[in-house]
Design a protein around this motif. Structure first.
Motif, PDB file in Angstrom:
ATOM      1  N   LYS A  76      -1.494  11.675  -5.639  1.00  0.00           N
ATOM      2  CA  LYS A  76      -2.818  11.553  -4.947  1.00  0.00           C
ATOM      3  C   LYS A  76      -3.594  12.772  -5.453  1.00  0.00           C
ATOM      4  O   LYS A  76      -3.301  13.880  -5.558  1.00  0.00           O
ATOM      5  CB  LYS A  76      -2.319  11.735  -3.316  1.00  0.00           C
ATOM      6  N   PRO A 110     -12.008  -4.086  -2.288  1.00  0.00           N
ATOM      7  CA  PRO A 110     -11.409  -3.203  -3.420  1.00  0.00           C
ATOM      8  C   PRO A 110     -10.375  -2.486  -2.858  1.00  0.00           C
ATOM      9  O   PRO A 110     -10.134  -2.184  -1.592  1.00  0.00           O
ATOM     10  CB  PRO A 110     -12.791  -2.094  -3.576  1.00  0.00           C
ATOM     11  N   ARG A 111      -9.382  -2.298  -3.661  1.00  0.00           N
ATOM     12  CA  ARG A 111      -8.144  -1.300  -3.470  1.00  0.00           C
ATOM     13  C   ARG A 111      -8.430   0.233  -4.043  1.00  0.00           C
ATOM     14  O   ARG A 111      -8.379   0.482  -5.307  1.00  0.00           O
ATOM     15  CB  ARG A 111      -6.852  -1.904  -3.894  1.00  0.00           C
ATOM     16  N   THR A 112      -8.450   1.215  -3.016  1.00  0.00           N
ATOM     17  CA  THR A 112      -8.888   2.387  -3.684  1.00  0.00           C
ATOM     18  C   THR A 112      -7.332   3.357  -3.372  1.00  0.00           C
ATOM     19  O   THR A 112      -7.204   3.512  -2.054  1.00  0.00           O
ATOM     20  CB  THR A 112     -10.062   2.962  -2.840  1.00  0.00           C
ATOM     21  N   GLU A 150       0.689  -1.153  -0.140  1.00  0.00           N
ATOM     22  CA  GLU A 150       0.057   0.168  -0.039  1.00  0.00           C
ATOM     23  C   GLU A 150       0.964   1.186   0.027  1.00  0.00           C
ATOM     24  O   GLU A 150       0.557   2.368  -0.758  1.00  0.00           O
ATOM     25  CB  GLU A 150      -0.854   0.082   1.234  1.00  0.00           C
ATOM     26  N   GLU A 187      -7.611   3.891 -10.984  1.00  0.00           N
ATOM     27  CA  GLU A 187      -9.157   3.442 -10.682  1.00  0.00           C
ATOM     28  C   GLU A 187      -9.233   2.370  -9.546  1.00  0.00           C
ATOM     29  O   GLU A 187      -8.219   1.422  -9.433  1.00  0.00           O
ATOM     30  CB  GLU A 187      -9.787   2.866 -12.003  1.00  0.00           C
ATOM     31  N   PRO A 188     -10.344   2.185  -8.782  1.00  0.00           N
ATOM     32  CA  PRO A 188     -10.175   1.085  -7.673  1.00  0.00           C
ATOM     33  C   PRO A 188     -10.294  -0.168  -8.498  1.00  0.00           C
ATOM     34  O   PRO A 188     -10.959  -0.517  -9.722  1.00  0.00           O
ATOM     35  CB  PRO A 188     -11.502   1.446  -7.234  1.00  0.00           C
ATOM     36  N   HIS A 189      -9.616  -1.231  -7.979  1.00  0.00           N
ATOM     37  CA  HIS A 189      -9.687  -2.654  -8.424  1.00  0.00           C
ATOM     38  C   HIS A 189      -9.346  -3.626  -7.376  1.00  0.00           C
ATOM     39  O   HIS A 189      -9.296  -3.339  -6.092  1.00  0.00           O
ATOM     40  CB  HIS A 189      -8.228  -2.757  -9.450  1.00  0.00           C
ATOM     41  N   LYS A 248     -12.092   0.028   5.874  1.00  0.00           N
ATOM     42  CA  LYS A 248     -10.804  -0.485   5.125  1.00  0.00           C
ATOM     43  C   LYS A 248     -10.589  -1.901   5.910  1.00  0.00           C
ATOM     44  O   LYS A 248     -10.340  -1.430   7.212  1.00  0.00           O
ATOM     45  CB  LYS A 248      -9.527   0.175   5.109  1.00  0.00           C
TER      46      LYS A 248
END
Length: 643
Positions: free
Chosen positions: A487, A555-557, A478, A562-564, A525
């Motif tokens: 960001k 989801p990874r934001t 992360e 894009e979130p994936h 999270k």
């Protein structure tokens, strides 16, 4: 009579006598021998009352045993057909071996070994010199360090970041990239296409292999590949595996077949996960479906008759059966505390105290990987009488339900018990192994609050041949993505001239700002090493509506992309996920395989030495009980303070 005569303060005198033997000699030998006056008279009275015909006959001094053994000659993995069984390797390795990606350190040394083998095989061949192909092969199959590129697909970038999150591995790759041959890439290319060297022939544009070198190079690669597969005991094809992902355990079959006598034993193990193979792992399968064998079965049976001296069966701590024999320190008769419900303890105690001298043990060597059936025993006692002891399963008694030890249950096609097999199976398994630290460790737990199952990747492969903390890898991953990607600025304040918040006052020409007191969060999270499994209805179960568990994704934001979906990193949970982190097919687990206590999957390398003296290493898995339910703290639709 005076008062003094009525009261006597003195207690009466008491004396005790004990009857015991006393020897008049300096030695105690005569006293301890417990001689009797007329032993012949006592033997005659025993014969007169028929005691020699009862249970307490003379002691056994000789036993002849007739038995038959039959070797296993076929093996069937769960995903493949029947194949010849060879005891050159223990059955545990044949069953347990899984394909774990070769570690980078091992791939480095195997690459150097391949280059040396090429130089040795082509030495003296026209047009070849030492190191002729080294630089060219390294240019095509060198180690590559991962890099992040915003132009790559999201999941491909995520996979690169997963490797970079293993800090030591990433630093090692940076050191050797472009300088050494990656044996893992060569092995993968050769397995996918055995003729991949043809594309490097100089008859093609950009080719560098001379035509007269193609065949020797292909032979070297074939031998090198076989050595690698043998050294690490890798299942080359999917059909060589016995691992059942839906059950998280092994399943396989083994058979002993004789065409000459129409004798067939089909042993199956549908739930093997303990890490040690033994007789209790098998059941006998009865089926009308014919076996498709690779060749004509050979007669592997053998019948023997042995003459042995029986000895009393004993257990540790059992009292001795001979009179005047001194007990050792292991016997503690005063510590036998058993309640009326301790059936097993009572039975063992009664056997040790009352019937231990009625049971005899006969040592018998049986080849490993064999089925053994005792046909009968002839026992000779000290009086010369011979008694034939027939096998229990051969006794003609209509009311006899069957009794035996270490036998396999006989099951029909519907997995229903229909009897016991009289033959005893001795698998060619291992007595001792050395196990590495876990390379993979996944804890499957139930989360009743979230109504799902979580696969917690406690230990994930570090790609070097050992394991690393899954929590550390997820946290580092992360940070890598957040530091690399731009960001989006978080808007904490809203301008006062925003129409949504008019009218607002202004003072001295300065615009007031407004900060919302609350904020809405769709979901909190969860750590990335927690992989969710959600309950779904099995397809086609319109009536019973049975439940199965399907792997899902959190989801990874991260700002900038894009979130994936978060992908697992252990091989146990990555089934159906490609190398670039794209999912090829879903992964399901039977709902009953994760009880309330949970289960833990452990993957590790194991080392042993077989009876031939060969050193054997393999990668296998085992399943142990978990430590209860857990909670991920997953929550949806949160309204919290905007601090």
């Amino acid at each position: 009579m005076s008062k003094s005569h009525l009261h006597n303060p003195c207690e009466p005198f008491q004396a005790y006598n004990r009857l015991e033997g006393r020897t008049r000699e300096e030695s105690l030998t005569s006293a301890l021998s417990a001689k009797i006056h007329d032993p012949l008279w006592m033997l005659a009275r025993q014969w007169q009352f028929g005691e020699f015909k009862g249970e307490d006959t003379g002691s056994a001094i000789e036993a002849k045993i007739a038995y038959r053994t039959q070797k296993l000659n076929y093996f069937k993995p769960h995903h493949g057909p029947w194949q010849k069984h060879d005891d050159a390797l223990p059955m545990e390795i044949t069953v347990e071996k899984l394909h774990q990606k070769i570690g980078i350190r091992s791939a480095y040394y195997l690459g150097k070994k391949l280059l040396r083998a090429i130089d040795a095989a082509l030495e003296g061949v026209p047009g070849f010199a030492q190191g002729f192909y080294m630089s060219k092969l390294i240019a095509h199959f060198a180690f590559q360090a991962p890099t992040l590129n915003t132009d790559d697909p999201v999941q491909a970038m995520s996979r690169q970041a997963q490797v970079m999150a293993r800090t030591k591995t990433y630093q090692f790759l940076l050191t050797i990239q472009g300088k050494a041959l990656d044996a893992g890439r060569v092995l993968k290319s050769f397995s996918e296409n055995p003729d991949f060297l043809n594309s490097f022939s100089n008859t093609h544009p950009g080719g560098f292999i001379l035509p007269n070198h193609l065949i020797p190079l292909r032979n070297v690669l074939q031998q090198w590949k076989e050595q690698v597969i043998t050294e690490f005991n890798l299942p080359e094809l999917e059909q060589h595996k016995s691992w059942v992902p839906e059950k998280m355990e092994y399943a396989f079959e083994a058979a002993s077949v004789k065409i000459q006598e129409a004798d067939q034993r089909n042993l199956q193990a549908n739930a093997y996960f303990q890490g040690h193979l033994d007789w209790f792992s098998f059941d006998q399968k009865v089926s009308d479906e014919p076996m498709v064998l690779p060749d004509i079965p050979s007669d592997s049976s053998e019948r023997k008759v042995l003459t042995l001296i029986p000895s009393e069966a004993s257990i540790a701590g059992m009292p001795v059966s001979r009179w005047w024999e001194m007990e050792d320190g292991k016997v503690d008769l005063g510590n036998m505390n058993a309640s009326d419900t301790d059936i097993a303890k009572i039975a063992i105690t009664q056997y040790a105290m009352n019937y231990s001298n009625d049971w005899l043990a006969i040592p018998l060597d049986i080849p490993s990987g064999s089925l053994c059936e005792v046909e009968g025993i002839v026992v000779k006692d000290v009086f010369g009488f011979r008694t034939h002891v027939e096998a229990a399963h051969l006794q003609n008694n209509s009311s006899y339900l069957g009794w035996g030890m270490f036998g396999q249950s006989v099951l029909n096609e519907n997995e229903q018990f229909i009897g016991m097999d009289p033959k005893v199976f001795v698998p060619d398994s291992l007595a001792k192994t050395l196990e590495s630290e876990p390379v993979e460790k996944v804890k499957m737990i139930r989360d009743e609050m979230a109504n799902m199952v979580w696969g917690i990747e406690a230990v994930v492969p570090d790609l070097m041949g050992s394991g690393i903390s899954g929590v550390d890898v997820s946290n580092t991953l992360e940070q890598i993505l957040e530091n690399f990607l731009a960001k989006e600025e978080e808007v904490d304040e809203i301008a006062a001239n925003d129409p949504a918040y008019l009218p607002l006052e202004s003072r001295n020409g300065q615009v007031r700002t407004y900060k919302a007191p609350l904020k809405y969060i769709l979901s909190n999270k969860i750590a990335e090493n927690w992989i969710p499994f959600i309950p779904i209805h099995k397809p086609g179960q319109a009536i019973n509506r049975e439940i199965t568990l399907q792997r899902a994704s959190m989801p990874r934001t991260v700002g900038g992309i894009e979130p994936h979906a978060v992908r697992p990193q252990s091989s146990f949970l990555r089934r159906g996920i490609l190398e670039n982190n794209e999912q090829d097919k879903p992964y399901f687990i039977h709902e009953e395989e994760v009880p309330r206590a949970g289960v833990t999957l452990i993957g590790q390398y194991q080392l042993t030495r077989w009876y031939s003296g060969k050193r054997v290493i393999w990668y296998g898995a085992r399943k142990i009980s978990g430590k209860g339910e857990g909670s991920s703290g997953l929550r949806f639709d949160l309204l919290t303070d905007n601090v």
